[in-house]
Write a protein that holds these residues in place. Structure first.
Motif, PDB file in Angstrom:
ATOM      1  N   ASN A  70    -101.040  21.651  22.159  1.00  0.00           N
ATOM      2  CA  ASN A  70    -101.193  22.725  23.146  1.00  0.00           C
ATOM      3  C   ASN A  70     -99.907  22.929  23.947  1.00  0.00           C
ATOM      4  O   ASN A  70     -99.510  24.056  24.233  1.00  0.00           O
ATOM      5  CB  ASN A  70    -102.356  22.410  24.092  1.00  0.00           C
ATOM      6  N   ARG A  71     -99.262  21.814  24.282  1.00  0.00           N
ATOM      7  CA  ARG A  71     -98.005  21.911  25.027  1.00  0.00           C
ATOM      8  C   ARG A  71     -96.967  22.678  24.195  1.00  0.00           C
ATOM      9  O   ARG A  71     -96.296  23.576  24.680  1.00  0.00           O
ATOM     10  CB  ARG A  71     -97.484  20.495  25.324  1.00  0.00           C
ATOM     11  N   GLN A  72     -96.907  22.314  22.918  1.00  0.00           N
ATOM     12  CA  GLN A  72     -95.942  22.976  22.027  1.00  0.00           C
ATOM     13  C   GLN A  72     -96.285  24.451  21.825  1.00  0.00           C
ATOM     14  O   GLN A  72     -95.409  25.308  21.827  1.00  0.00           O
ATOM     15  CB  GLN A  72     -95.932  22.277  20.665  1.00  0.00           C
ATOM     16  N   ALA A  73     -97.583  24.739  21.633  1.00  0.00           N
ATOM     17  CA  ALA A  73     -97.986  26.134  21.391  1.00  0.00           C
ATOM     18  C   ALA A  73     -97.624  26.992  22.609  1.00  0.00           C
ATOM     19  O   ALA A  73     -97.151  28.123  22.478  1.00  0.00           O
ATOM     20  CB  ALA A  73     -99.475  26.218  21.097  1.00  0.00           C
ATOM     21  N   PHE A  74     -97.822  26.429  23.794  1.00  0.00           N
ATOM     22  CA  PHE A  74     -97.480  27.141  25.032  1.00  0.00           C
ATOM     23  C   PHE A  74     -95.959  27.394  25.076  1.00  0.00           C
ATOM     24  O   PHE A  74     -95.502  28.503  25.362  1.00  0.00           O
ATOM     25  CB  PHE A  74     -97.953  26.295  26.225  1.00  0.00           C
ATOM     26  N   SER A  75     -95.182  26.343  24.755  1.00  0.00           N
ATOM     27  CA  SER A  75     -93.714  26.491  24.788  1.00  0.00           C
ATOM     28  C   SER A  75     -93.228  27.493  23.743  1.00  0.00           C
ATOM     29  O   SER A  75     -92.306  28.271  23.990  1.00  0.00           O
ATOM     30  CB  SER A  75     -93.027  25.152  24.507  1.00  0.00           C
ATOM     31  N   TRP A  76     -93.837  27.458  22.565  1.00  0.00           N
ATOM     32  CA  TRP A  76     -93.420  28.406  21.515  1.00  0.00           C
ATOM     33  C   TRP A  76     -93.765  29.834  21.912  1.00  0.00           C
ATOM     34  O   TRP A  76     -93.035  30.761  21.566  1.00  0.00           O
ATOM     35  CB  TRP A  76     -94.052  28.041  20.178  1.00  0.00           C
ATOM     36  N   GLY A  77     -94.863  30.018  22.632  1.00  0.00           N
ATOM     37  CA  GLY A  77     -95.192  31.353  23.135  1.00  0.00           C
ATOM     38  C   GLY A  77     -94.129  31.816  24.110  1.00  0.00           C
ATOM     39  O   GLY A  77     -93.667  32.963  24.071  1.00  0.00           O
ATOM     40  N   ARG A  78     -93.672  30.901  24.976  1.00  0.00           N
ATOM     41  CA  ARG A  78     -92.609  31.237  25.937  1.00  0.00           C
ATOM     42  C   ARG A  78     -91.321  31.568  25.188  1.00  0.00           C
ATOM     43  O   ARG A  78     -90.622  32.514  25.511  1.00  0.00           O
ATOM     44  CB  ARG A  78     -92.389  30.053  26.889  1.00  0.00           C
ATOM     45  N   LYS A  79     -91.030  30.758  24.179  1.00  0.00           N
ATOM     46  CA  LYS A  79     -89.810  30.995  23.396  1.00  0.00           C
ATOM     47  C   LYS A  79     -89.891  32.363  22.710  1.00  0.00           C
ATOM     48  O   LYS A  79     -88.899  33.093  22.640  1.00  0.00           O
ATOM     49  CB  LYS A  79     -89.659  29.874  22.354  1.00  0.00           C
ATOM     50  N   TYR A  80     -91.068  32.698  22.221  1.00  0.00           N
ATOM     51  CA  TYR A  80     -91.226  33.971  21.521  1.00  0.00           C
ATOM     52  C   TYR A  80     -90.916  35.134  22.463  1.00  0.00           C
ATOM     53  O   TYR A  80     -90.282  36.113  22.077  1.00  0.00           O
ATOM     54  CB  TYR A  80     -92.650  34.097  20.957  1.00  0.00           C
ATOM     55  N   TYR A  81     -91.370  35.002  23.704  1.00  0.00           N
ATOM     56  CA  TYR A  81     -91.080  36.074  24.680  1.00  0.00           C
ATOM     57  C   TYR A  81     -89.567  36.218  24.849  1.00  0.00           C
ATOM     58  O   TYR A  81     -89.029  37.313  24.913  1.00  0.00           O
ATOM     59  CB  TYR A  81     -91.752  35.759  26.025  1.00  0.00           C
ATOM     60  N   GLU A  82     -88.881  35.081  24.895  1.00  0.00           N
ATOM     61  CA  GLU A  82     -87.431  35.101  25.129  1.00  0.00           C
ATOM     62  C   GLU A  82     -86.658  35.596  23.919  1.00  0.00           C
ATOM     63  O   GLU A  82     -85.692  36.333  24.054  1.00  0.00           O
ATOM     64  CB  GLU A  82     -86.930  33.684  25.464  1.00  0.00           C
ATOM     65  N   ASP A  83     -87.085  35.158  22.723  1.00  0.00           N
ATOM     66  CA  ASP A  83     -86.283  35.433  21.533  1.00  0.00           C
ATOM     67  C   ASP A  83     -87.186  35.522  20.298  1.00  0.00           C
ATOM     68  O   ASP A  83     -87.266  34.582  19.489  1.00  0.00           O
ATOM     69  CB  ASP A  83     -85.239  34.315  21.386  1.00  0.00           C
ATOM     70  N   ALA A  84     -87.865  36.640  20.180  1.00  0.00           N
ATOM     71  CA  ALA A  84     -88.826  36.826  19.086  1.00  0.00           C
ATOM     72  C   ALA A  84     -88.130  36.725  17.732  1.00  0.00           C
ATOM     73  O   ALA A  84     -88.660  36.141  16.783  1.00  0.00           O
ATOM     74  CB  ALA A  84     -89.519  38.178  19.225  1.00  0.00           C
TER      75      ALA A  84
END
Ligand code: SF4
Length: 488
Positions: free
Chosen positions: A258-272
């Motif tokens: 869950n921690r990773q999925a949350f971080s990857w969602g944040r990363k996606y916003y920054e750099d899809a």
């Protein structure tokens, strides 16, 4: 609701979405639509994908963040059984850790799995005296876990034009009607427009969260937390990052994932683009279907050659491409020998076993047409021992269509076999009179076998419909040759 349509080279097929099957598999005691069951070591489950770790420094903090102030309202329409209520509880916990006042409401109705769920969350810096429910035009954020849910009028009415921001998962979850009627996938564009028309169009975020999160984490349970990460990085969730991470930990389930999925969602916003290229590099390219090789396996080299020879006669490339697809479909009708071949195919067995952490064996859930005629109305559960008879049956494919083919005498099989010649004759008539003007109609005729789906009675009904449609279209096709105007 764990049956999902999937587009393949052979047209739309139905796949069992394994990670959303009922957790205890009690449903499998009934007539589970799956043709196989995999026995696994007790206490184990689906194989977990190795987490695609992002170093924490990879994602900067959101540049600006919304304020809870006197009340910040989030509504989350989603699908039961996908963790919508969990996300709401997680956000509420994180906000409470931050010292905010929180009120929540989960409208789950009777939906436990597959039905509509709507979560409401009210965050405030002052004691709350308002109801938790997000009402008409007072949503600040729509967390669109399910596009169909977001586009529902009751949820859209919570939006305020130019104010409410929508973060929407663009995946269109198939409804029960889509699955039952095998309706083709509908485009989601109209729903995007509907959402944009009542919200702050310029700030809305549309993300194919199912594709991304499932590819990254191998589970649909990562989708909603991934989308939450996207909304968080967009500055739309007024909670500190430390509290979000603490709440994920307090939730106690699949913490690292869950921690990773949350971080990857944040990363996606920054750099899809970076996330997409990461996934592209990770995803193996599927080899395309070698129809000739498959036909050789289905029957023999002569059978495959007859397919090649027929296609060689069609000069028009577009027509040849369509006929290649549907002649193949008709030539590989699933009789007893073919079902035995498909169920014992090494690639299939590897794939079925490879999904599980500790698989032990494969058993079969089959409903042979022969037994159906003797009044057996439920699938038979046949243990792993049944692989040996299946292998023997597969080797008897040489009997197909000969007087020794005991299965081939069934009226249904005779009909299936006759469709190959029927289609060839149909295409002969079309290609003999083909012109650039009537090519679109010729393609419409050639694609008709796509509608031949299902088993037994359902398939027979579809065949009758296809023959009728073919006769009508062929009539129009021939009339255009004779100069008769096409009816509108
Ligand atoms: S019936 Fe079968 S496919 Fe449906 S949820 Fe249960 S195990 Fe999955």
């Amino acid at each position: 609701m764990s049956l999902t349509p999937v587009l393949t080279e052979l047209g739309q097929k139905i796949r069992i979405h394994q990670s959303s099957c009922n957790k205890d598999y009690s449903c499998a005691l009934g007539d589970c639509p799956s043709f196989v069951s995999v026995q696994i070591k007790p206490g184990t489950g689906l194989k977990k994908k190795t987490l695609p770790t992002l170093p924490p420094a990879e994602v900067p903090m959101p540049r600006q963040m919304a304020k809870a102030g006197d009340g910040y309202r989030i509504i989350g329409p989603g699908i039961g059984g996908t963790g919508v209520v969990t996300i709401n509880a997680l956000l509420a916990t994180a906000a409470w850790i931050d010292g905010l006042c929180v009120a929540t409401l989960d409208q789950t109705g009777t939906a436990q799995k597959g039905g509509a769920v709507v979560s409401h969350l009210l965050l405030s810096e002052r004691p709350i005296e308002a109801p938790a429910k997000v009402n008409a035009a007072n949503a600040d954020l729509i967390m669109g876990f399910d596009l169909l849910g977001v586009a529902h009028q009751s949820n859209l009415s919570t939006a305020r034009a130019e104010h409410t921001v929508a973060v929407v998962n663009t995946d269109v979850a198939p409804t029960i009607d889509t699955i039952r009627n095998r309706a083709p996938f509908g485009g989601p564009e109209k729903m995007f427009e509907l959402v944009n028309s009542v919200t702050n169009r310029g700030r809305n975020i549309f993300v194919d969260a199912n594709r991304l999160a499932e590819a990254l984490f191998g589970s649909h349970m990562a989708v909603n937390i991934f989308l939450t990460g996207v909304a968080y990085q967009g500055g739309l969730i007024p909670i500190s990052l430390e509290s979000m991470e603490q709440a994920i930990e307090l939730n106690g389930v699949d913490i690292e994932r869950n921690r990773q999925a949350f971080s990857w969602g944040r990363k996606y916003y920054e750099d899809a683009a970076w996330v997409n290229s990461f996934l592209a590099a990770e995803t193996p390219v599927q080899p395309s279907l070698d129809r000739v090789a498959e036909l050789r396996e289905y029957q023999n080299a002569a059978y495959a050659q007859s397919y090649v020879d027929y296609l060689d006669k069609i000069a028009e490339p577009a027509l040849r491409e369509v006929v290649a697809k549907y002649l193949y479909k008709l030539m590989t009708y699933k009789d007893e020998y073919e079902v035995a071949r498909l169920l014992t195919k090494p690639e299939f067995e590897r794939q079925a076993l490879g999904m599980w952490a500790s698989p032990e064996s494969i058993s079969y859930n089959l409903h042979p047409p022969l037994l159906r005629r003797f009044g057996v109305h439920k699938k038979l559960k046949l243990g792993s021992w049944f692989r040996t008879p299946l292998l023997a049956l597969k080797r008897l494919k040489g009997l197909r269509g000969t007087p020794l083919d005991i299965f081939g005498y069934a009226a249904h099989r005779t009909l299936e076999r006759s469709m190959i010649e029927w289609y060839r004759k149909l295409i002969d008539q079309v290609s003999a009179n083909l012109t650039p003007d009537n090519l679109p109609l010729a393609l419409e005729i050639a694609v008709l076998p796509d509608q031949i789906r299902g088993y037994e009675k359902i398939k027979e009904q579809n065949i009758a419909k296809v023959k009728q449609a073919a006769a009508e279209k062929l009539q129009i096709f021939q009339n255009t040759q004779a100069g008769v105007p096409v009816p509108r």
